[in-house]
Design a protein around this motif. Structure first.
Motif, PDB file in Angstrom:
ATOM      1  N   MET A 145       0.828  -1.206   0.000  1.00 54.72           N
ATOM      2  CA  MET A 145       0.000   0.000   0.000  1.00 54.72           C
ATOM      3  C   MET A 145       0.861   1.254   0.000  1.00 54.72           C
ATOM      4  SD  MET A 145      -2.086   1.662   3.162  1.00 54.72           S
ATOM      5  CE  MET A 145      -0.474   2.085   3.823  1.00 54.72           C
ATOM      6  N   ALA A 146       1.865   1.287   0.866  1.00 57.27           N
ATOM      7  CA  ALA A 146       2.730   2.461   0.986  1.00 57.27           C
ATOM      8  C   ALA A 146       3.415   2.783  -0.339  1.00 57.27           C
ATOM      9  CB  ALA A 146       3.766   2.235   2.086  1.00 57.27           C
ATOM     10  N   VAL A 147       3.910   1.763  -1.005  1.00 53.52           N
ATOM     11  CA  VAL A 147       4.619   1.954  -2.269  1.00 53.52           C
ATOM     12  C   VAL A 147       3.662   2.392  -3.376  1.00 53.52           C
ATOM     13  CG1 VAL A 147       5.950   0.818  -4.088  1.00 53.52           C
ATOM     14  CG2 VAL A 147       6.430   0.307  -1.683  1.00 53.52           C
ATOM     15  N   VAL A 148       2.517   1.718  -3.486  1.00 51.42           N
ATOM     16  CA  VAL A 148       1.558   2.028  -4.552  1.00 51.42           C
ATOM     17  C   VAL A 148       0.976   3.430  -4.385  1.00 51.42           C
ATOM     18  CG1 VAL A 148      -0.658   1.405  -5.574  1.00 51.42           C
ATOM     19  CG2 VAL A 148       0.987  -0.377  -4.976  1.00 51.42           C
ATOM     20  N   MET A 149       0.654   3.830  -3.145  1.00 51.50           N
ATOM     21  CA  MET A 149       0.139   5.177  -2.899  1.00 51.50           C
ATOM     22  C   MET A 149       1.132   6.237  -3.370  1.00 51.50           C
ATOM     23  SD  MET A 149      -1.750   5.259   0.794  1.00 51.50           S
ATOM     24  CE  MET A 149      -3.432   4.699   1.021  1.00 51.50           C
ATOM     25  N   PHE A 150       2.398   6.031  -3.052  1.00 50.40           N
ATOM     26  CA  PHE A 150       3.434   6.982  -3.453  1.00 50.40           C
ATOM     27  C   PHE A 150       3.554   7.051  -4.974  1.00 50.40           C
ATOM     28  CE2 PHE A 150       7.973   7.572  -4.619  1.00 50.40           C
ATOM     29  CZ  PHE A 150       8.049   8.936  -4.346  1.00 50.40           C
ATOM     30  N   TYR A 152       1.372   6.266  -7.240  1.00 49.87           N
ATOM     31  CA  TYR A 152       0.181   6.863  -7.850  1.00 49.87           C
ATOM     32  C   TYR A 152       0.217   8.390  -7.711  1.00 49.87           C
ATOM     33  CZ  TYR A 152      -4.642   8.109  -8.801  1.00 49.87           C
ATOM     34  OH  TYR A 152      -5.768   8.707  -9.327  1.00 49.87           O
ATOM     35  N   THR A 153       0.617   8.876  -6.547  1.00 53.40           N
ATOM     36  CA  THR A 153       0.688  10.321  -6.327  1.00 53.40           C
ATOM     37  C   THR A 153       1.714  10.962  -7.261  1.00 53.40           C
ATOM     38  OG1 THR A 153       0.121   9.975  -3.998  1.00 53.40           O
ATOM     39  CG2 THR A 153       1.016  12.122  -4.586  1.00 53.40           C
ATOM     40  N   VAL A 154       2.839  10.295  -7.447  1.00 53.04           N
ATOM     41  CA  VAL A 154       3.863  10.790  -8.379  1.00 53.04           C
ATOM     42  C   VAL A 154       3.309  10.821  -9.800  1.00 53.04           C
ATOM     43  CG1 VAL A 154       6.083  10.241  -9.454  1.00 53.04           C
ATOM     44  CG2 VAL A 154       5.817  10.077  -6.975  1.00 53.04           C
ATOM     45  N   HIS A 155       2.566   9.783 -10.162  1.00 54.70           N
ATOM     46  CA  HIS A 155       1.973   9.706 -11.504  1.00 54.70           C
ATOM     47  C   HIS A 155       1.004  10.865 -11.755  1.00 54.70           C
ATOM     48  CE1 HIS A 155       0.024   8.098 -15.071  1.00 54.70           C
ATOM     49  NE2 HIS A 155      -1.141   8.174 -14.458  1.00 54.70           N
ATOM     50  N   VAL A 156       0.219  11.204 -10.743  1.00 53.95           N
ATOM     51  CA  VAL A 156      -0.805  12.250 -10.915  1.00 53.95           C
ATOM     52  C   VAL A 156      -0.225  13.661 -10.808  1.00 53.95           C
ATOM     53  CG1 VAL A 156      -2.925  13.239  -9.947  1.00 53.95           C
ATOM     54  CG2 VAL A 156      -2.647  10.754 -10.075  1.00 53.95           C
ATOM     55  N   TYR A 157       0.647  13.891  -9.825  1.00 54.57           N
ATOM     56  CA  TYR A 157       1.102  15.256  -9.536  1.00 54.57           C
ATOM     57  C   TYR A 157       2.555  15.541  -9.923  1.00 54.57           C
ATOM     58  CZ  TYR A 157      -3.174  15.384  -6.784  1.00 54.57           C
ATOM     59  OH  TYR A 157      -4.487  15.329  -6.387  1.00 54.57           O
ATOM     60  N   GLY A 158       3.324  14.503 -10.195  1.00 51.28           N
ATOM     61  CA  GLY A 158       4.722  14.704 -10.538  1.00 51.28           C
ATOM     62  C   GLY A 158       5.633  14.488  -9.337  1.00 51.28           C
ATOM     63  N   LEU A 159       6.858  14.068  -9.607  1.00 52.86           N
ATOM     64  CA  LEU A 159       7.801  13.715  -8.554  1.00 52.86           C
ATOM     65  C   LEU A 159       8.178  14.904  -7.669  1.00 52.86           C
ATOM     66  CD1 LEU A 159       9.589  11.539  -7.267  1.00 52.86           C
ATOM     67  CD2 LEU A 159      11.344  12.082  -8.967  1.00 52.86           C
ATOM     68  N   GLN A 160       8.198  16.108  -8.236  1.00 53.66           N
ATOM     69  CA  GLN A 160       8.648  17.282  -7.489  1.00 53.66           C
ATOM     70  C   GLN A 160       7.496  18.064  -6.849  1.00 53.66           C
ATOM     71  OE1 GLN A 160      11.017  19.469 -10.364  1.00 53.66           O
ATOM     72  NE2 GLN A 160      12.820  18.201  -9.983  1.00 53.66           N
ATOM     73  N   SER A 161       6.322  17.489  -6.843  1.00 52.86           N
ATOM     74  CA  SER A 161       5.154  18.164  -6.271  1.00 52.86           C
ATOM     75  C   SER A 161       5.102  17.992  -4.756  1.00 52.86           C
ATOM     76  CB  SER A 161       3.873  17.605  -6.885  1.00 52.86           C
ATOM     77  OG  SER A 161       3.710  16.236  -6.525  1.00 52.86           O
ATOM     78  N   LEU A 162       4.345  18.874  -4.095  1.00 53.48           N
ATOM     79  CA  LEU A 162       4.148  18.766  -2.642  1.00 53.48           C
ATOM     80  C   LEU A 162       3.400  17.484  -2.275  1.00 53.48           C
ATOM     81  CD1 LEU A 162       4.515  20.028   0.141  1.00 53.48           C
ATOM     82  CD2 LEU A 162       2.358  21.247  -0.195  1.00 53.48           C
ATOM     83  N   PRO A 163       2.334  17.102  -3.007  1.00 55.84           N
ATOM     84  CA  PRO A 163       1.668  15.830  -2.693  1.00 55.84           C
ATOM     85  C   PRO A 163       2.621  14.633  -2.737  1.00 55.84           C
ATOM     86  CG  PRO A 163       0.239  17.141  -4.074  1.00 55.84           C
ATOM     87  CD  PRO A 163       1.564  17.865  -4.020  1.00 55.84           C
ATOM     88  N   GLY A 168       5.642  10.637  -0.048  1.00 59.02           N
ATOM     89  CA  GLY A 168       6.942   9.982   0.042  1.00 59.02           C
ATOM     90  C   GLY A 168       7.422   9.874   1.483  1.00 59.02           C
ATOM     91  N   ILE A 169       7.231  10.948   2.243  1.00 60.08           N
ATOM     92  CA  ILE A 169       7.616  10.939   3.657  1.00 60.08           C
ATOM     93  C   ILE A 169       6.808   9.886   4.415  1.00 60.08           C
ATOM     94  CG2 ILE A 169       7.560  12.261   5.813  1.00 60.08           C
ATOM     95  CD1 ILE A 169       8.101  14.768   4.124  1.00 60.08           C
ATOM     96  N   LEU A 170       5.489   9.880   4.166  1.00 59.93           N
ATOM     97  CA  LEU A 170       4.630   8.938   4.866  1.00 59.93           C
ATOM     98  C   LEU A 170       4.963   7.495   4.505  1.00 59.93           C
ATOM     99  CD1 LEU A 170       2.340   8.437   6.792  1.00 59.93           C
ATOM    100  CD2 LEU A 170       0.727   8.736   4.916  1.00 59.93           C
ATOM    101  N   SER A 171       5.192   7.236   3.236  1.00 56.70           N
ATOM    102  CA  SER A 171       5.539   5.879   2.806  1.00 56.70           C
ATOM    103  C   SER A 171       6.824   5.407   3.470  1.00 56.70           C
ATOM    104  CB  SER A 171       5.698   5.836   1.280  1.00 56.70           C
ATOM    105  OG  SER A 171       4.469   6.103   0.639  1.00 56.70           O
ATOM    106  N   ALA A 172       7.800   6.309   3.576  1.00 52.37           N
ATOM    107  CA  ALA A 172       9.068   5.969   4.221  1.00 52.37           C
ATOM    108  C   ALA A 172       8.862   5.637   5.699  1.00 52.37           C
ATOM    109  CB  ALA A 172      10.056   7.120   4.073  1.00 52.37           C
ATOM    110  N   VAL A 173       7.995   6.415   6.358  1.00 48.27           N
ATOM    111  CA  VAL A 173       7.712   6.176   7.781  1.00 48.27           C
ATOM    112  C   VAL A 173       7.021   4.834   7.969  1.00 48.27           C
ATOM    113  CG1 VAL A 173       6.344   6.954   9.756  1.00 48.27           C
ATOM    114  CG2 VAL A 173       7.611   8.617   8.404  1.00 48.27           C
TER     115      VAL A 173
END
Length: 207
Positions: A145-150, A152-163, A168-173
């Protein structure tokens, strides 16, 4: 910036409300952090108090994340909502009044992310259920879940976006919180869901 800070603080405080700890005290007169897996989450409630109380715990954790982020999204924008998403889950994982020893964030993450991306979250839930059934380990589905959520967010908003940064921080935690589970799986010592269910059934028969 002020809006982000206020959102972070308020969402953290709401996230720090721990139903597993409260239910453990009220129902079993115990500290859930000192029982079973020592984790203040629904899975440990299932082991120590039974599935009925575990279901209630998970439901409250999901609603806690869902409605908190939903309200933030209505009142602000998507970037601020992702800040709320991160901090409501961090509050659950690191509640200040419990010595920063809370749950691992699965139910709260699912609820909070549901307020940001409802359909992908439902699809992810189905995927997690399938992984859990196939492997027998909730920890594997949580890590997935942690990996897929990250991603998907990168896919939608881009790697350098705030989302993407927040996710990314949450997935790492979340992954870091599962290091112990990962070590146990490598050693073959992790207890599967099916083993837990069998033990609970056997316990009821013996009682």
């Amino acid at each position: 910036m002020t809006e982000y800070i206020i959102t972070a603080v308020v969402c953290y405080l709401i996230g720090s409300i721990s139903p597993s700890y409260i239910i453990g005290k009220k129902v079993g007169n115990l500290d859930i952090r000192k029982e079973g897996s020592n984790n203040a989450g629904a899975s440990n409630v299932a082991v120590t108090l039974g599935w009925k109380w575990a279901a209630l715990t998970a439901f409250i954790d999901v609603i806690k994340g869902l409605f908190t982020v939903f309200i933030v999204r209505i009142l602000t924008d998507i970037n601020c909502a992702y800040v709320g998403y991160l901090f409501v889950v961090l509050g659950h994982i690191f509640p200040f009044y419990m010595g920063f020893k809370g749950g691992k964030g699965l139910a709260t993450s699912m609820g909070a992310y549901g307020a940001l991306a409802a359909v992908p979250t439902l699809l992810l839930l189905a995927f997690m259920i399938a992984v859990t059934v196939i492997t027998g380990y909730i920890s594997i589905s949580t890590l997935s879940m942690a990996v897929v959520m990250f991603l998907y967010t990168v896919h939608v908003y881009g790697l350098q976006s705030l989302p993407a940064l927040m996710n990314g921080i949450l997935s790492a935690v979340v992954i870091a919180k599962h290091f112990v589970n990962i070590k146990r799986m490598i050693k073959g010592e992790e207890i599967s869901l099916w083993t837990t269910i069998k033990k609970n059934k056997q316990k009821k028969i013996e009682e």
